[in-house]
Design an enzyme around this catalytic site. Sequence first.
Site: not given
Length: 357
Positions: A101, A184, A232, A325
């Site tokens: 990623q 982000y 994502r 996760g």
Amino acid sequence: MTTNLFTPINLSGQYLKNRLVVAPMCQYSSSNGEPSAWHRRHLGTLALSGAGMLMIESTAVSMKGRISSKDLVLENDDQVIAFSNLLKEIKTLSDIPISLQISHAGRKGSVNVPWEKNGTSLDKYQSGWETVSASSIARDKGWQKPRQMNIDEINKTVNDFELTTKKACLAGFQGVEVHMAHGYLLHQFLSPISNKRKDQFGGDFLNRCRFPLQVIEKVREVLPREKILGVRLTGDDCLNGGWTINDCIRLAHKLKTLGVSYLCISSGGILPITKLKFGPCYQVHLAEKVKSAVQIPVRTAGMITTPKQANDIIKNGKADMVALGRQFIRDPWFAIRAANELSERFIMPNQYKRCLP
């Protein structure tokens, strides 16, 4: 035959043996951007999990694109060598496909690691660095106010994503996933909450998507067709006046046209506090809407903790893959336990077979 959690899936010509994916999990444990002994142990264990694919944590495309000073970075030759050595070691343990990623933190950068001072912002007296964003708007009180990126910086960042993609291929990754969620930088351009620009990179939907789409165009151009390209993507900001599921679907159509292999649909993150309601499988409904509207492989994640939950998501056609996760940290053998509960034949490492009942 009904598709379930253990039905293989083809992504860009690469076959995942099942629909379980180890989600990217930031470890904040690098040195000069390079993976450390911690990464080798952490990822080596996860590579033996039995999942169909292993995602390496969010890795910055430049030192200024980091979240913290301990983030992984892939921008120079030394880092390529370090990642290559990591992959070679993992591949001696497992043939699991491994994808990276890649991201730029934007205004979420220059912070302490989570276990130091609650992950609060650094300043120039604490080895911090100047952050940038779509607009000069701090994420919240106590966060550094970013500088609005100029056109040259936007173009350079597109090139940074391109360069990191090339280096990921040199290191041996089987795919990359571009992060444009969780508040982000690319998400900061997409969301009306953080993008108040008046130029060609702000304002209406197409302008706000321009920079992220330029990144995908460049990444797809240099990424070999046999390698996996994921994104994502935020399904909903969960805020009045923010990015919505309809925006997500509209962008997803464009990403599919550009040759993206799959989308991982997430939510929230543009501000520290939103209207997002957490609960078991809380993001699945967003993935289901994108999958239905766009006809592209879709991955979901978020508080999926049991084999039945994961299998039902796939079996009922709500998503094509499920990423775990924290659950893989709590239960590294989740995939093997799931196969046992679902009566699926499952291969585990030869060294451990004698441990089975």
